[in-house]
Design a protein around this motif. Structure first.
Motif, PDB file in Angstrom:
ATOM      1  N   LEU A 117     -33.264  10.696  12.031  1.00  0.00           N
ATOM      2  CA  LEU A 117     -33.076  11.028  10.620  1.00  0.00           C
ATOM      3  C   LEU A 117     -32.457  12.416  10.500  1.00  0.00           C
ATOM      4  O   LEU A 117     -32.897  13.358  11.156  1.00  0.00           O
ATOM      5  N   CYS A 118     -31.452  12.535   9.653  1.00  0.00           N
ATOM      6  CA  CYS A 118     -30.674  13.771   9.547  1.00  0.00           C
ATOM      7  C   CYS A 118     -30.684  14.272   8.106  1.00  0.00           C
ATOM      8  O   CYS A 118     -30.404  13.507   7.167  1.00  0.00           O
ATOM      9  N   ASN A 119     -31.009  15.557   7.933  1.00  0.00           N
ATOM     10  CA  ASN A 119     -31.032  16.171   6.606  1.00  0.00           C
ATOM     11  C   ASN A 119     -29.610  16.547   6.188  1.00  0.00           C
ATOM     12  O   ASN A 119     -29.205  17.699   6.195  1.00  0.00           O
ATOM     13  N   ALA A 120     -28.860  15.535   5.841  1.00  0.00           N
ATOM     14  CA  ALA A 120     -27.483  15.668   5.345  1.00  0.00           C
ATOM     15  C   ALA A 120     -27.222  14.424   4.520  1.00  0.00           C
ATOM     16  O   ALA A 120     -28.103  13.578   4.355  1.00  0.00           O
ATOM     17  N   PHE A 121     -26.022  14.308   3.944  1.00  0.00           N
ATOM     18  CA  PHE A 121     -25.699  13.056   3.268  1.00  0.00           C
ATOM     19  C   PHE A 121     -24.355  12.552   3.779  1.00  0.00           C
ATOM     20  O   PHE A 121     -23.481  13.344   4.167  1.00  0.00           O
ATOM     21  N   TYR A 122     -24.221  11.253   3.806  1.00  0.00           N
ATOM     22  CA  TYR A 122     -23.111  10.586   4.485  1.00  0.00           C
ATOM     23  C   TYR A 122     -21.754  11.090   4.014  1.00  0.00           C
ATOM     24  O   TYR A 122     -20.853  11.343   4.825  1.00  0.00           O
ATOM     25  N   GLU A 123     -21.593  11.275   2.715  1.00  0.00           N
ATOM     26  CA  GLU A 123     -20.283  11.586   2.155  1.00  0.00           C
ATOM     27  C   GLU A 123     -19.751  12.953   2.589  1.00  0.00           C
ATOM     28  O   GLU A 123     -18.558  13.209   2.514  1.00  0.00           O
ATOM     29  N   MET A 124     -20.614  13.841   3.059  1.00  0.00           N
ATOM     30  CA  MET A 124     -20.160  15.171   3.437  1.00  0.00           C
ATOM     31  C   MET A 124     -19.660  15.223   4.878  1.00  0.00           C
ATOM     32  O   MET A 124     -18.896  16.118   5.233  1.00  0.00           O
TER      33      MET A 124
END
Length: 336
Positions: free
Chosen positions: A68-75
């Motif tokens: 799990l990664c604290n980012a969002f896909y679109e970035m």
């Protein structure tokens, strides 16, 4: 994900340490210079332990059920798509900041819940400033700045003529110049503030930041353009993305002599003028708002991060149900 991708490739031997090449080319990442890599690459010969520890985490990552990664896909979609070929259960679930600063679906979710302090002084001071007129300045809670660097920042802020709110840790206050006024109509220096509340205030027009990942995500989530002044760890890579990939910031030129890297007041003043007054600043501000909108969409109902969180939680319930079934069957067999 770019930082994790860099560490992964170094673990696989695709980046040789100590560094020998000026340019680093990796799949789905922009062209990187040595200075764009996490700082532990450049300090490897002095102390290899931290980089080795970070690389070792990839020795068994393929065994993880989820990543799990604290980012969002679109970035970061290009590098995320590439990485998911290695780890199919990689999911972005961010930005992980309180709901009231993003999608506003959870009324009680207004803070991280770990602060013992209040920010009334900061917010009251900001309430009296025009919209978009104040520079918020913070270099994080870990790395101490050299007294020379603090002096350059202090005079750069003062001589810029702009409003500023500067967080200087109590342990660093003694490094401020004696002739620098800590509380005036133009500037306020505090030892702590609620960064989210400050960044969300309409008076804030820019963020002078060390580019730590939490600060990076908060700036993006609130649509605040940045002046990037990275110090160590992942911050140089984050700064590279903020400035050159997402184009939501500007980065001062620094003096780099005898392993002492200092941002001079003139360089800071130039960036402040560019961000707050110039055409480049308008473009950066527009890009920052576009990225913020994508962040809000990602965590909103039906967004990429929202879907990923639901998928992950449902998988846990599935595992629990499966375990309950196995337990029931085992009990039945034992009783017969």
């Amino acid at each position: 994900m770019p930082v994790n991708s860099i560490y992964y490739h170094a673990h696989k031997g695709k980046i040789k340490v100590p560094l020998t090449e000026d340019e680093i080319l990796l799949p789905e990442l922009p062209k990187l210079q040595q200075g764009d890599l996490p700082s532990f690459f450049s300090t490897y010969e002095e102390d290899a332990s931290v980089l080795n520890m970070l690389l070792d985490q990839f020795s068994n990552i393929h065994e993880a059920d989820w990543v799990l990664c604290n980012a969002f896909y679109e970035m970061e979609k290009e590098v995320i798509d590439w990485t998911m070929k290695l780890w199919p259960k990689l999911r972005t679930i961010g930005p992980n900041i309180p709901s009231m600063f993003l999608d506003k679906r959870l009324q009680d979710d207004q803070e991280y819940g770990v602060s013992q302090f209040k920010s009334e002084e900061c917010l009251e001071w900001l309430d009296n400033k025009p919209k978009g007129s104040v520079l918020y300045v913070s270099f994080g809670s870990l790395v101490p700045l050299a007294e020379e660097q603090i002096r350059e920042v202090a005079y750069g802020l003062r001589d810029s003529g702009r409003y500023f709110l500067w967080v200087v840790r109590a342990s660093e206050e003694s490094k401020l110049p004696k002739d620098f006024e800590k509380n005036s109509d133009k500037g306020l220096v505090v030892t702590w503030c609620s960064q989210l509340q400050v960044l969300a205030h309409e008076a804030i027009g820019g963020f002078i930041t060390h580019c730590g990942w939490n600060s990076t995500l908060e700036a993006i989530s609130l649509g605040v353009p940045v002046i990037a002044v990275p110090q160590w760890s992942d911050q140089p890579t984050n700064a590279k993305y903020l400035v050159d990939v997402w184009k939501v910031g500007i980065r001062p030129v620094v003096d780099d002599d005898d392993k002492k890297i200092i941002m001079r007041k003139e360089a800071l003043e130039f960036c402040i003028r560019e961000l707050m007054e110039g055409d480049k600043g308008k473009e950066i501000r527009s890009n920052a708002m576009k990225l913020r909108n994508l962040a809000v969409e990602a965590v909103s109902e039906g967004g990429s991060s929202n879907k990923n969180i639901i998928e992950f939680v449902n998988s846990l319930f599935h595992v629990q149900k499966t375990e309950n079934v196995i337990e029931s069957v085992t009990t039945l067999i034992d009783n017969n």
